[in-house]
Design a protein around this motif. Structure first.
Motif, PDB file in Angstrom:
ATOM      1  N   LYS A 137     103.196   9.712  29.066  1.00  0.00           N
ATOM      2  CA  LYS A 137     103.664  10.192  30.368  1.00  0.00           C
ATOM      3  C   LYS A 137     105.078   9.695  30.650  1.00  0.00           C
ATOM      4  O   LYS A 137     105.955  10.455  31.093  1.00  0.00           O
ATOM      5  CB  LYS A 137     102.707   9.717  31.468  1.00  0.00           C
ATOM      6  N   GLU A 141     108.741  11.799  31.064  1.00  0.00           N
ATOM      7  CA  GLU A 141     109.584  11.630  32.248  1.00  0.00           C
ATOM      8  C   GLU A 141     110.847  10.836  31.944  1.00  0.00           C
ATOM      9  O   GLU A 141     111.611  10.501  32.856  1.00  0.00           O
ATOM     10  CB  GLU A 141     108.764  10.938  33.344  1.00  0.00           C
ATOM     11  N   ARG A 266      89.588   8.259  39.129  1.00  0.00           N
ATOM     12  CA  ARG A 266      90.540   8.064  40.229  1.00  0.00           C
ATOM     13  C   ARG A 266      90.356   6.711  40.915  1.00  0.00           C
ATOM     14  O   ARG A 266      91.325   6.106  41.384  1.00  0.00           O
ATOM     15  CB  ARG A 266      90.394   9.195  41.246  1.00  0.00           C
ATOM     16  N   SER A 285      92.363  26.864  33.975  1.00  0.00           N
ATOM     17  CA  SER A 285      93.624  26.223  34.367  1.00  0.00           C
ATOM     18  C   SER A 285      93.518  25.565  35.738  1.00  0.00           C
ATOM     19  O   SER A 285      94.300  24.672  36.071  1.00  0.00           O
ATOM     20  CB  SER A 285      94.761  27.249  34.368  1.00  0.00           C
ATOM     21  N   SER A 286      92.533  25.992  36.532  1.00  0.00           N
ATOM     22  CA  SER A 286      92.350  25.436  37.874  1.00  0.00           C
ATOM     23  C   SER A 286      91.570  24.121  37.873  1.00  0.00           C
ATOM     24  O   SER A 286      91.447  23.473  38.920  1.00  0.00           O
ATOM     25  CB  SER A 286      91.610  26.446  38.760  1.00  0.00           C
ATOM     26  N   ASP A 288      90.461  20.377  37.753  1.00  0.00           N
ATOM     27  CA  ASP A 288      91.119  19.103  38.066  1.00  0.00           C
ATOM     28  C   ASP A 288      91.158  18.155  36.867  1.00  0.00           C
ATOM     29  O   ASP A 288      91.886  17.156  36.891  1.00  0.00           O
ATOM     30  CB  ASP A 288      90.392  18.416  39.225  1.00  0.00           C
ATOM     31  N   TRP A 290      92.548  18.647  34.113  1.00  0.00           N
ATOM     32  CA  TRP A 290      93.882  18.679  33.508  1.00  0.00           C
ATOM     33  C   TRP A 290      94.776  17.569  34.049  1.00  0.00           C
ATOM     34  O   TRP A 290      95.688  17.104  33.353  1.00  0.00           O
ATOM     35  CB  TRP A 290      94.542  20.031  33.760  1.00  0.00           C
ATOM     36  N   HIS A 291      94.534  17.165  35.275  1.00  0.00           N
ATOM     37  CA  HIS A 291      95.422  16.203  35.925  1.00  0.00           C
ATOM     38  C   HIS A 291      94.745  14.857  36.165  1.00  0.00           C
ATOM     39  O   HIS A 291      95.287  14.012  36.880  1.00  0.00           O
ATOM     40  CB  HIS A 291      95.910  16.772  37.269  1.00  0.00           C
ATOM     41  N   ALA A 292      93.588  14.648  35.581  1.00  0.00           N
ATOM     42  CA  ALA A 292      92.863  13.398  35.795  1.00  0.00           C
ATOM     43  C   ALA A 292      93.606  12.228  35.151  1.00  0.00           C
ATOM     44  O   ALA A 292      94.185  12.362  34.063  1.00  0.00           O
ATOM     45  CB  ALA A 292      91.459  13.496  35.211  1.00  0.00           C
ATOM     46  N   PRO A 293      93.617  11.073  35.800  1.00  0.00           N
ATOM     47  CA  PRO A 293      94.332   9.910  35.240  1.00  0.00           C
ATOM     48  C   PRO A 293      93.640   9.354  34.002  1.00  0.00           C
ATOM     49  O   PRO A 293      92.412   9.229  33.964  1.00  0.00           O
ATOM     50  CB  PRO A 293      94.301   8.899  36.394  1.00  0.00           C
TER      51      PRO A 293
END
Length: 336
Positions: A137, A141, A266, A285-286, A288, A290-293
């Motif tokens: 990550k 960035e 989370r 694609s919807s 969650d 995909w964005h889980a920590p």
């Protein structure tokens, strides 16, 4: 005459061994077997042939050439089918359940992809243990973010891994874990055989699963999907793990509560997870997830490796020889 359904590719590759087994079937069982090839253009077999089909092999090439629909369309309409071998491990699809109910024996090549699946799972375990998702990550960035002293990871050596399902995949993962000094506890219905010697430190039957959770740092699920394992990794199970424990699922998506996993990731109750399987595939694609920590996702793709198909074929050929001689199948599926 009886017929055995398979691909022309498989017959051409192993014709000597297949023909020799058919000769044995003629002598030992009085069967006159002819090989029937699944049409490569995807067309249906003549309905007059279907009552003569007594066996079949769903090989890797049939799946890869998108011939699964005509193949299973044929075997499900073959009223005298007595045996089907599949090159993959999973037999939880409804088509297999309907065959089981008809009394058809089903065997599989479980274990042919065990090593690549185990390698993928252990690569994810190492990545999670060493914090590689966070570094990835930061790289995206363009940030240089060394760990703080408080973020220093624990030694993997000495941690406890609980593996639910000590089949071929589970045993391979256990070997990798033992090699780096982890303590491995295996869950299996019956006491594991000699192949597990030296790679697990403790065995327990499924009824002791909940009792073992508070002392395990890693929960790894490799068991087949059955009525007993559906929903296995529940909110209750994840709540009973030590805070910061990790979860790995290379079995089936229906065995894990994804909403509960998201909540626990989370909150930090679950320190990280690797999923090769999800409840819905492809994953929308919807979702969650995909964005889980600290979650590593792969698209049900932990198994591919160049040697899998040949290993799967060898398992089939071994059982084909036994079936032709009227002997019990070595790889018959009994868990449903």
């Amino acid at each position: 005459m009886s017929r055995f359904l398979l691909s022309e590719f498989i017959y051409e590759r192993y014709s000597d061994r297949l023909d020799r087994a058919v000769s044995d079937a003629s002598v030992r069982r009085g069967l006159d077997i002819q090989f029937e090839f699944i049409p490569e253009d995807g067309s249906r077999l003549d309905t007059d042939i279907l009552p003569e089909i007594i066996g079949g092999y769903f090989s890797t090439d049939i799946r890869e050439n998108d011939l699964g629909r005509p193949f299973f369309g044929a075997v499900t309409r073959s009223e005298n089918l007595e045996w089907l071998h599949v090159a993959h491990a999973g037999t939880d699809d409804p088509v297999f359940q309907s065959l089981f109910e008809r009394g058809v024996k089903i065997s599989n090549s479980s274990g042919s992809a065990a090593e690549p699946i185990a390698l993928t799972a252990f690569a994810a375990i190492l990545a999670l243990d060493r914090g590689l998702p966070q570094f990835a990550k930061a790289q995206r960035e363009k940030e240089w973010v060394p760990r703080t002293p408080a973020e220093t990871p624990r030694d993997l050596r000495g941690q406890t891994m609980l593996i639910y399902g000590l089949g071929a995949i589970g045993e391979k993962i256990a070997k990798f874990a033992t090699a780096v000094g982890m303590r491995v506890v295996g869950i299996k219905r019956s006491y594991p055989g000699a192949s597990a010697a030296g790679v697990i430190h403790k065995w327990a039957p499924p009824e002791h699963f909940l009792d073992l959770l508070p002392s395990c740092d890693w929960l790894v699920v490799t068991a087949p999907l059955t009525t007993e394992t559906h929903g296995l990794v529940s909110d209750e199970v994840m709540s009973q793990l030590p805070r910061g424990a990790f979860v790995v699922n290379v079995a089936r998506g229906a065995m894990l509560d994804e909403a509960a996993l998201l909540t626990h990731l989370r909150s930090g109750q679950i320190g990280g997870a690797y999923l090769d399987v999800t409840q819905e595939e492809p994953l929308p694609s919807s979702s969650d997830l995909w964005h889980a920590p600290n979650l590593i996702l792969t698209p049900h793709d932990s198994s591919p490796s160049s040697g899998n198909a040949e290993r799967a074929d060898e398992y089939f050929l071994s059982d084909f020889d036994r079936w032709a001689r009227g002997l019990p199948l070595e790889r018959e599926v009994t868990d449903r």
